[in-house]
Design a protein around this motif. Structure first.
Motif, PDB file in Angstrom:
ATOM      1  N   LEU A 170       0.684  -1.168   0.021  1.00 57.90           N
ATOM      2  CA  LEU A 170      -0.027  -0.236  -0.130  1.00 57.90           C
ATOM      3  C   LEU A 170       1.011   0.845  -0.135  1.00 57.90           C
ATOM      4  CD1 LEU A 170      -2.880  -1.193   2.356  1.00 57.90           C
ATOM      5  CD2 LEU A 170      -2.893  -0.915   0.064  1.00 57.90           C
ATOM      6  N   LYS A 171       2.558   0.981   0.532  1.00 53.31           N
ATOM      7  CA  LYS A 171       3.038   2.586   0.238  1.00 53.31           C
ATOM      8  C   LYS A 171       2.816   2.484  -1.297  1.00 53.31           C
ATOM      9  CE  LYS A 171       6.011   1.730   4.306  1.00 53.31           C
ATOM     10  NZ  LYS A 171       7.337   1.004   4.942  1.00 53.31           N
ATOM     11  N   GLN A 172       2.932   1.265  -2.166  1.00 50.90           N
ATOM     12  CA  GLN A 172       3.536   1.485  -3.590  1.00 50.90           C
ATOM     13  C   GLN A 172       2.240   1.797  -4.705  1.00 50.90           C
ATOM     14  OE1 GLN A 172       6.160  -1.419  -4.650  1.00 50.90           O
ATOM     15  NE2 GLN A 172       5.851  -2.101  -2.310  1.00 50.90           N
ATOM     16  N   ARG A 173       1.604   1.669  -3.795  1.00 47.25           N
ATOM     17  CA  ARG A 173      -0.386   0.536  -4.956  1.00 47.25           C
ATOM     18  C   ARG A 173      -1.429   1.498  -4.371  1.00 47.25           C
ATOM     19  NH1 ARG A 173       0.111  -2.892  -8.797  1.00 47.25           N
ATOM     20  NH2 ARG A 173      -1.025  -2.440  -9.868  1.00 47.25           N
ATOM     21  N   ASP A 174      -2.488   1.601  -4.710  1.00 49.39           N
ATOM     22  CA  ASP A 174      -3.848   1.897  -4.242  1.00 49.39           C
ATOM     23  C   ASP A 174      -4.684   1.012  -3.386  1.00 49.39           C
ATOM     24  OD1 ASP A 174      -6.195   4.734  -4.000  1.00 49.39           O
ATOM     25  OD2 ASP A 174      -6.786   2.753  -4.595  1.00 49.39           O
ATOM     26  N   GLU A 175      -5.006   1.197  -2.360  1.00 43.83           N
ATOM     27  CA  GLU A 175      -5.489  -0.100  -1.976  1.00 43.83           C
ATOM     28  C   GLU A 175      -6.843  -0.282  -2.451  1.00 43.83           C
ATOM     29  OE1 GLU A 175      -9.929   1.876   0.609  1.00 43.83           O
ATOM     30  OE2 GLU A 175      -7.834   1.299   1.485  1.00 43.83           O
ATOM     31  N   SER A 176      -7.372  -0.474  -3.577  1.00 42.41           N
ATOM     32  CA  SER A 176      -8.506  -0.760  -4.696  1.00 42.41           C
ATOM     33  C   SER A 176      -8.344  -1.594  -5.038  1.00 42.41           C
ATOM     34  CB  SER A 176      -9.046   0.392  -5.166  1.00 42.41           C
ATOM     35  OG  SER A 176      -7.610   0.411  -6.077  1.00 42.41           O
ATOM     36  N   ALA A 177      -6.294  -1.937  -5.761  1.00 43.31           N
ATOM     37  CA  ALA A 177      -5.721  -2.479  -6.006  1.00 43.31           C
ATOM     38  C   ALA A 177      -5.516  -4.247  -5.112  1.00 43.31           C
ATOM     39  CB  ALA A 177      -3.893  -2.405  -6.543  1.00 43.31           C
ATOM     40  N   LEU A 178      -5.616  -4.102  -3.852  1.00 44.73           N
ATOM     41  CA  LEU A 178      -5.807  -5.488  -2.919  1.00 44.73           C
ATOM     42  C   LEU A 178      -6.192  -5.827  -3.097  1.00 44.73           C
ATOM     43  CD1 LEU A 178      -3.159  -6.527  -1.424  1.00 44.73           C
ATOM     44  CD2 LEU A 178      -3.658  -5.024   0.180  1.00 44.73           C
ATOM     45  N   PHE A 179      -6.829  -6.971  -2.140  1.00 43.87           N
ATOM     46  CA  PHE A 179      -7.484  -7.893  -1.162  1.00 43.87           C
ATOM     47  C   PHE A 179      -6.717  -8.481  -0.167  1.00 43.87           C
ATOM     48  CE2 PHE A 179      -9.509 -12.095   0.125  1.00 43.87           C
ATOM     49  CZ  PHE A 179     -11.114 -11.543   0.459  1.00 43.87           C
ATOM     50  N   LEU A 180      -6.992  -8.234   1.000  1.00 42.52           N
ATOM     51  CA  LEU A 180      -6.977  -8.907   2.408  1.00 42.52           C
ATOM     52  C   LEU A 180      -8.269  -8.949   2.322  1.00 42.52           C
ATOM     53  CD1 LEU A 180      -4.580  -9.012   4.026  1.00 42.52           C
ATOM     54  CD2 LEU A 180      -4.428  -6.336   5.160  1.00 42.52           C
ATOM     55  N   GLY A 181      -7.981 -10.721   3.844  1.00 42.89           N
ATOM     56  CA  GLY A 181      -8.977 -11.085   4.097  1.00 42.89           C
ATOM     57  C   GLY A 181      -8.508 -12.402   4.737  1.00 42.89           C
ATOM     58  N   ASN A 182      -9.517 -13.049   5.488  1.00 39.18           N
ATOM     59  CA  ASN A 182      -9.177 -14.378   5.637  1.00 39.18           C
ATOM     60  C   ASN A 182      -9.909 -14.983   5.024  1.00 39.18           C
ATOM     61  OD1 ASN A 182     -11.771 -13.953   7.374  1.00 39.18           O
ATOM     62  ND2 ASN A 182     -10.094 -13.824   9.373  1.00 39.18           N
ATOM     63  N   ILE A 183     -10.551 -16.476   5.329  1.00 38.05           N
ATOM     64  CA  ILE A 183     -11.504 -17.259   4.752  1.00 38.05           C
ATOM     65  C   ILE A 183     -12.991 -16.676   5.149  1.00 38.05           C
ATOM     66  CG2 ILE A 183     -12.531 -19.177   4.726  1.00 38.05           C
ATOM     67  CD1 ILE A 183      -9.983 -19.730   2.868  1.00 38.05           C
ATOM     68  N   GLU A 184     -13.311 -16.268   6.428  1.00 36.50           N
ATOM     69  CA  GLU A 184     -14.491 -16.252   7.302  1.00 36.50           C
ATOM     70  C   GLU A 184     -15.329 -14.778   6.282  1.00 36.50           C
ATOM     71  OE1 GLU A 184     -15.011 -15.768  10.777  1.00 36.50           O
ATOM     72  OE2 GLU A 184     -15.158 -17.306  11.167  1.00 36.50           O
ATOM     73  N   ASP A 185     -14.053 -14.091   5.923  1.00 36.80           N
ATOM     74  CA  ASP A 185     -13.908 -12.538   4.965  1.00 36.80           C
ATOM     75  C   ASP A 185     -14.215 -12.830   3.781  1.00 36.80           C
ATOM     76  OD1 ASP A 185     -13.420 -10.742   7.160  1.00 36.80           O
ATOM     77  OD2 ASP A 185     -11.405 -10.749   6.637  1.00 36.80           O
TER      78      ASP A 185
END
Length: 448
Positions: A170-185
């Motif tokens: 996220l220091k290099q890219r916008d948060e819209s480029a990233l999926f972060l979660g767990n199996i429940e999410d």
């Protein structure tokens, strides 16, 4: 932090699946009012369901874990907290139909500023997985290691490393480029099981450039997600988009994984985290104590780190010390320190259980254990039963409802009366105090 500590405490009394249903969806933190805890529901309907299924257990845990004086405040994300006592019903403010029907979103990323590579404490034994994570966090295209699978025992720091990767990306890219979660999410996003909704959600996710998924072992509870995960994997891999997975234990230990999914996960790099050593635990504990301005002696810090080799247990007891200091607004005395250690210590070869306590008390009074679980009202049996209830409450931290179930389905009020009666006896009668201390010692000795 407070939520993690409460969950560790509740795990001693409630099954994992039960906690996932009524505890995990809650947002829990210290309240704005003195000696209060704030609990937020994900939505108003959950608050109504929670009242029947989890409210009593949570409030009892807060009292046992922190202090009987703590007040629980309830709210939904769109309302102000409303104070309730242990016997009141939590507020469930209304949410508009438009808010209730909001489609699941995959755009928001919550990493946490404390999860960085700089704050991940490790020594030589974990250099390889940390170096692998840092390499992946460079976000090179095409990715060098895809996927990266971070494995290790519970409490070894897998989630921290996963979030550190996200933090760096996220220091290099916008948060819209990233999926972060767990199996429940992920399961929550696919709660509408219709083919059309599933396809639309997949289309949203594959638009991301990075896919970071935690708790892969939880797929056992969501088998329907395995086929969908294969489709997501293929889309990300074919388009040279980075994937990172975390799981407890190695892939070979999870025999529930579909062969097609397992083989895909094995395409990339497996990095195995090892449990944290004594020097890392001491460094972590020292940092946390300094941050929370808790004064412990060097001997006490060493004792903590020797007894709690499991890093999550160490985190839990440190959270409990911090919660005690903050909510009670007093330093942790030697007595309180020892109490917290004894109630949290899991290093004994045989865990202390209610059965051990009942057997010890029954033997002292020359009774059968089943007598203490019966409805018999003989004076000797009643006293023995009350002492056993008090010891179970004191040594195991069992809630009043749990005590009622243990002792043959006794009423909640009966259990409270019994525990309070023995408490008063201890204060007023020196012989009773000596007897209780003797029985405590026998119970603890029986586990060694």
């Amino acid at each position: 932090m407070l939520k993690n500590g409460l969950r560790n405490f509740l795990e001693q009394q409630y099954p994992e699946k039960e906690l996932r249903s009524w505890f995990d969806p809650l947002t829990i933190d210290y309240g704005d009012l003195e000696k209060s805890v704030s609990v937020a529901f994900p939505h108003a309907f959950f608050g109504t369901w929670f009242t029947a299924h989890g409210k009593t257990a949570l409030e009892q845990a807060v009292r046992d874990y922190i202090s009987p004086e703590v007040v629980v405040l309830y709210s939904t994300p769109l309302s102000e907290p409303a104070p309730v006592s242990a016997s009141n019903t939590p507020a469930t403010p209304c949410v508009s139909p438009a808010q209730e029907k909001t489609a699941p979103s995959v755009s928001k990323v919550a990493v946490g500023s404390q999860f960085t590579f700089d704050t991940f404490l490790h020594n030589a034994k974990n250099v390889f997985p940390v170096a692998s994570a840092k390499e992946v966090a460079k976000a090179e295209i095409p990715p060098k290691y895809n996927p990266l699978v971070i494995a290790g025992p519970s409490g070894s720091g897998k989630t921290h490393l996963l979030r550190a990767i996200a933090h760096q990306i996220l220091k290099q890219r916008d948060e819209s480029a990233l999926f972060l979660g767990n199996i429940e999410d992920l399961a929550a996003l696919y709660q509408d099981g219709s083919p059309g909704a599933r396809f639309e959600m997949r289309k949203q996710i594959v638009q991301k450039d990075f896919f970071l998924l935690d708790d892969l072992q939880r797929l056992e509870d969501f088998p329907i997600l395995q086929e969908e995960l294969i489709a997501l994997f293929d889309a990300f891999h074919d388009n040279n988009k980075q994937m990172v997975f975390c799981c407890t234990g190695g892939l070979t230990t999870h025999d529930f994984l579909l062969p097609n999914l397992r083989s895909r996960l094995e395409w990339g790099l497996m990095a195995q985290l090892k449990p944290q050593d004594m020097d890392i635990r001491i460094k972590y504990a020292t940092n946390q104590l300094k941050e929370n301005q808790i004064k412990l002696t060097n001997d006490q810090i060493i004792l903590l780190c020797q007894r709690f080799e499991d890093f999550r247990l160490l985190q839990g007891v440190l959270l409990k010390l911090a919660a005690f200091k903050e909510l009670m607004q007093t330093e942790v005395s030697e007595y309180e320190f020892n109490q917290i250690i004894e109630h949290t210590d899991k290093t004994k070869s045989t865990p202390l259980t209610s059965d051990i306590i009942i057997n010890v008390v029954a033997e002292h009074y020359m009774l059968q254990p089943k007598d203490l679980l019966s409805e018999k009202r003989h004076q000797k049996i009643v006293l023995a039963r009350q002492i056993a209830m008090y010891l179970t409450r004191t040594l195991l931290g069992s809630s009043y409802p749990a005590l009622g179930r243990i002792f043959g389905g006794k009423d909640h009020s009966t259990v409270i009366y019994a525990v309070n009666k023995i408490k008063n006896f201890i204060v007023k009668n020196k012989d009773t105090k000596l007897l209780i201390n003797e029985l405590k010692e026998k119970c603890l000795t029986a586990t060694k």
